[in-house]
Scaffold this motif. Sequence first.
Motif, PDB file in Angstrom:
ATOM      1  N   ASP A  21     -71.086  12.308  39.368  1.00 24.56           N
ATOM      2  CA  ASP A  21     -72.536  12.361  39.121  1.00 24.56           C
ATOM      3  C   ASP A  21     -72.817  12.975  37.753  1.00 24.56           C
ATOM      4  OD1 ASP A  21     -73.039  11.272  41.560  1.00 24.56           O
ATOM      5  OD2 ASP A  21     -73.462  13.185  42.561  1.00 24.56           O
ATOM      6  N   ALA A  22     -72.141  14.096  37.457  1.00 22.19           N
ATOM      7  CA  ALA A  22     -72.362  14.765  36.178  1.00 22.19           C
ATOM      8  C   ALA A  22     -71.965  13.853  35.023  1.00 22.19           C
ATOM      9  CB  ALA A  22     -71.574  16.075  36.120  1.00 22.19           C
ATOM     10  N   ALA A  23     -70.898  13.057  35.207  1.00 28.56           N
ATOM     11  CA  ALA A  23     -70.436  12.166  34.144  1.00 28.56           C
ATOM     12  C   ALA A  23     -71.458  11.067  33.864  1.00 28.56           C
ATOM     13  CB  ALA A  23     -69.088  11.550  34.516  1.00 28.56           C
ATOM     14  N   ARG A  24     -72.114  10.573  34.934  1.00 27.51           N
ATOM     15  CA  ARG A  24     -73.152   9.551  34.721  1.00 27.51           C
ATOM     16  C   ARG A  24     -74.291  10.141  33.901  1.00 27.51           C
ATOM     17  NH1 ARG A  24     -72.037   8.832  40.225  1.00 27.51           N
ATOM     18  NH2 ARG A  24     -70.390   7.285  40.355  1.00 27.51           N
ATOM     19  N   ALA A  25     -74.706  11.379  34.244  1.00 25.87           N
ATOM     20  CA  ALA A  25     -75.797  12.037  33.499  1.00 25.87           C
ATOM     21  C   ALA A  25     -75.374  12.286  32.053  1.00 25.87           C
ATOM     22  CB  ALA A  25     -76.171  13.343  34.180  1.00 25.87           C
ATOM     23  N   SER A  26     -74.131  12.696  31.867  1.00 25.18           N
ATOM     24  CA  SER A  26     -73.631  12.981  30.523  1.00 25.18           C
ATOM     25  C   SER A  26     -73.600  11.718  29.664  1.00 25.18           C
ATOM     26  CB  SER A  26     -72.237  13.595  30.624  1.00 25.18           C
ATOM     27  OG  SER A  26     -71.593  13.570  29.384  1.00 25.18           O
ATOM     28  N   ALA A  27     -73.201  10.603  30.279  1.00 24.06           N
ATOM     29  CA  ALA A  27     -73.152   9.339  29.539  1.00 24.06           C
ATOM     30  C   ALA A  27     -74.543   8.965  29.040  1.00 24.06           C
ATOM     31  CB  ALA A  27     -72.584   8.240  30.423  1.00 24.06           C
ATOM     32  N   VAL A  28     -75.557   9.210  29.858  1.00 23.12           N
ATOM     33  CA  VAL A  28     -76.934   8.926  29.454  1.00 23.12           C
ATOM     34  C   VAL A  28     -77.320   9.836  28.285  1.00 23.12           C
ATOM     35  CG1 VAL A  28     -79.358   9.055  30.190  1.00 23.12           C
ATOM     36  CG2 VAL A  28     -77.636   8.065  31.721  1.00 23.12           C
ATOM     37  N   ARG A  29     -76.982  11.132  28.400  1.00 26.73           N
ATOM     38  CA  ARG A  29     -77.320  12.102  27.352  1.00 26.73           C
ATOM     39  C   ARG A  29     -76.697  11.734  26.016  1.00 26.73           C
ATOM     40  NH1 ARG A  29     -75.839  15.933  30.475  1.00 26.73           N
ATOM     41  NH2 ARG A  29     -73.958  16.333  29.314  1.00 26.73           N
ATOM     42  N   HIS A  30     -75.482  11.230  26.038  1.00 23.85           N
ATOM     43  CA  HIS A  30     -74.786  10.911  24.789  1.00 23.85           C
ATOM     44  C   HIS A  30     -75.243   9.582  24.195  1.00 23.85           C
ATOM     45  CE1 HIS A  30     -71.871  14.188  24.392  1.00 23.85           C
ATOM     46  NE2 HIS A  30     -71.937  14.243  25.704  1.00 23.85           N
ATOM     47  N   GLY A  31     -76.093   8.854  24.905  1.00 27.39           N
ATOM     48  CA  GLY A  31     -76.641   7.621  24.365  1.00 27.39           C
ATOM     49  C   GLY A  31     -75.731   6.431  24.622  1.00 27.39           C
ATOM     50  N   GLN A  32     -76.318   5.278  24.567  1.00 20.48           N
ATOM     51  CA  GLN A  32     -75.598   4.041  24.840  1.00 20.48           C
ATOM     52  C   GLN A  32     -74.901   3.580  23.565  1.00 20.48           C
ATOM     53  OE1 GLN A  32     -75.685   2.305  27.843  1.00 20.48           O
ATOM     54  NE2 GLN A  32     -74.336   0.739  27.008  1.00 20.48           N
ATOM     55  N   ALA A  33     -73.596   3.350  23.630  1.00 17.66           N
ATOM     56  CA  ALA A  33     -72.897   2.760  22.493  1.00 17.66           C
ATOM     57  C   ALA A  33     -73.111   1.253  22.556  1.00 17.66           C
ATOM     58  CB  ALA A  33     -71.416   3.083  22.555  1.00 17.66           C
ATOM     59  N   VAL A  34     -73.723   0.703  21.518  1.00 19.51           N
ATOM     60  CA  VAL A  34     -73.951  -0.745  21.519  1.00 19.51           C
ATOM     61  C   VAL A  34     -72.807  -1.376  20.743  1.00 19.51           C
ATOM     62  CG1 VAL A  34     -75.602  -2.573  21.049  1.00 19.51           C
ATOM     63  CG2 VAL A  34     -76.420  -0.273  21.533  1.00 19.51           C
ATOM     64  N   ALA A  35     -71.798  -1.814  21.479  1.00 21.37           N
ATOM     65  CA  ALA A  35     -70.609  -2.364  20.828  1.00 21.37           C
ATOM     66  C   ALA A  35     -70.844  -3.834  20.507  1.00 21.37           C
ATOM     67  CB  ALA A  35     -69.410  -2.205  21.740  1.00 21.37           C
ATOM     68  N   SER A  36     -70.513  -4.221  19.282  1.00 15.77           N
ATOM     69  CA  SER A  36     -70.529  -5.645  18.955  1.00 15.77           C
ATOM     70  C   SER A  36     -69.333  -6.287  19.654  1.00 15.77           C
ATOM     71  CB  SER A  36     -70.409  -5.834  17.448  1.00 15.77           C
ATOM     72  OG  SER A  36     -69.158  -5.344  17.016  1.00 15.77           O
ATOM     73  N   ALA A  37     -69.394  -7.620  19.775  1.00 14.29           N
ATOM     74  CA  ALA A  37     -68.262  -8.337  20.374  1.00 14.29           C
ATOM     75  C   ALA A  37     -66.993  -8.057  19.563  1.00 14.29           C
ATOM     76  CB  ALA A  37     -68.557  -9.834  20.412  1.00 14.29           C
ATOM     77  N   GLU A  38     -67.160  -7.953  18.252  1.00 13.92           N
ATOM     78  CA  GLU A  38     -66.002  -7.748  17.375  1.00 13.92           C
ATOM     79  C   GLU A  38     -65.362  -6.381  17.622  1.00 13.92           C
ATOM     80  OE1 GLU A  38     -67.087  -7.733  13.284  1.00 13.92           O
ATOM     81  OE2 GLU A  38     -64.997  -7.866  12.608  1.00 13.92           O
ATOM     82  N   ARG A  39     -66.223  -5.335  17.728  1.00 11.35           N
ATOM     83  CA  ARG A  39     -65.726  -3.980  17.969  1.00 11.35           C
ATOM     84  C   ARG A  39     -65.023  -3.908  19.330  1.00 11.35           C
ATOM     85  NH1 ARG A  39     -64.254   1.019  16.031  1.00 11.35           N
ATOM     86  NH2 ARG A  39     -65.008   2.691  17.357  1.00 11.35           N
ATOM     87  N   LEU A  40     -65.680  -4.485  20.342  1.00  4.82           N
ATOM     88  CA  LEU A  40     -65.112  -4.482  21.693  1.00  4.82           C
ATOM     89  C   LEU A  40     -63.762  -5.191  21.708  1.00  4.82           C
ATOM     90  CD1 LEU A  40     -65.377  -3.911  24.718  1.00  4.82           C
ATOM     91  CD2 LEU A  40     -66.660  -6.042  24.941  1.00  4.82           C
ATOM     92  N   SER A  41     -63.729  -6.343  21.060  1.00  2.00           N
ATOM     93  CA  SER A  41     -62.499  -7.127  21.034  1.00  2.00           C
ATOM     94  C   SER A  41     -61.382  -6.352  20.336  1.00  2.00           C
ATOM     95  CB  SER A  41     -62.763  -8.456  20.315  1.00  2.00           C
ATOM     96  OG  SER A  41     -61.555  -9.134  20.105  1.00  2.00           O
ATOM     97  N   THR A  42     -61.694  -5.727  19.214  1.00  2.00           N
ATOM     98  CA  THR A  42     -60.676  -4.998  18.445  1.00  2.00           C
ATOM     99  C   THR A  42     -60.100  -3.843  19.257  1.00  2.00           C
ATOM    100  OG1 THR A  42     -61.877  -5.510  16.415  1.00  2.00           O
ATOM    101  CG2 THR A  42     -60.273  -3.713  16.292  1.00  2.00           C
ATOM    102  N   VAL A  43     -61.024  -3.028  19.851  1.00  2.00           N
ATOM    103  CA  VAL A  43     -60.571  -1.833  20.565  1.00  2.00           C
ATOM    104  C   VAL A  43     -59.837  -2.219  21.855  1.00  2.00           C
ATOM    105  CG1 VAL A  43     -61.337   0.280  21.727  1.00  2.00           C
ATOM    106  CG2 VAL A  43     -62.353  -0.374  19.534  1.00  2.00           C
ATOM    107  N   ALA A  44     -60.398  -3.184  22.591  1.00  2.00           N
ATOM    108  CA  ALA A  44     -59.768  -3.593  23.851  1.00  2.00           C
ATOM    109  C   ALA A  44     -58.394  -4.214  23.590  1.00  2.00           C
ATOM    110  CB  ALA A  44     -60.677  -4.570  24.589  1.00  2.00           C
TER     111      ALA A  44
END
Length: 285
Positions: A21-44
């Motif tokens: 539960d705390a991790a879900r709240a923390s993820a919201v606090r830290h903001g949404q990372a809007v990954a481009s398809a390129e960034r997602l593809s590279t990191v994954a």
Amino acid sequence: MTTTTPDVSPTAAGAGANASDAARASAVRHGQAVASAERLSTVARAMLDAVHGVIRDHRLTYPEFQAAKRWIMAVGESGEWPLFLDVFVEHVVEQVAADSQQGTVGSIEGPYYLPAQRRFPSVATLPMRDDEPGDPLVFSGQVRDLTGTPVPHAELDIWHNAADGFYSGFAPHLPDGLFRGTITTDEQGRFEITTIKPAPYQLPMDGPTGHFVEAAGWHLWRPAHLHLMVRADGHRRITTQLYFDGGDYIDDDVARAVKDELVLAPEPGPDGRLRVEYDFVLEGG
Ligand code: DHB
Ligand code: FE
């Protein structure tokens, strides 16, 4: 069977589920990372390549692959992913973030931050019980900016464990709010917090993370630490921890989150209580 800690269940039921539960709240606090398809593809791609490399280098077998699958599923089912990731992975994310940060050095947030705790003026005693076990500690200091100018009315969130090692909010036997608070600094950016010296912390041993660590012959201890989050309007928020010189596990933190600049050396004051000062330096403003 008798046990010395009857109602304490700091794993799945206590720490794990609440930490999720705390991790879900923390993820919201830290903001949404809007990954481009390129960034997602590279990191994954890089992550999968790293996993494939380990399998090839260590000649992983089918039974080992199946055991790993079962274990990964168990970590998810017990809600221990926040614990596992914060203790084994977060320190590297923090080091990368630290490359672009001046002022007080950061350390990991860990899974046990809870927002919206009791608020206190600049001189405060954290919530604790009558006859609270532990060594009294008076922790004081000043919040300044990079030019040395005091930051009035900065907010300092502090949280730490009780002398038995557990964190309130994640262990059913501790009262809510114990050793948690938000302190507002005075006109000179000063604060003075009375609490107890925290204890070394051991991750729950009876869940999948504990089983794995035991099977590998590792340990799951962190040195005693205070958690802090310091923020002020127009300044970059810092999340850090303060440690204690000479304490157990100070050179062998399972979470690899100790930094030399963050180690305190409290000394007994005239009244016998431990005292220590630490000043925070915030970027921006
Ligand atoms: C974990 C616990 C902590 O108290 C901490 O500071 C960092 C990590 C954990 O359980 O993962
Ligand atoms: Fe902690």
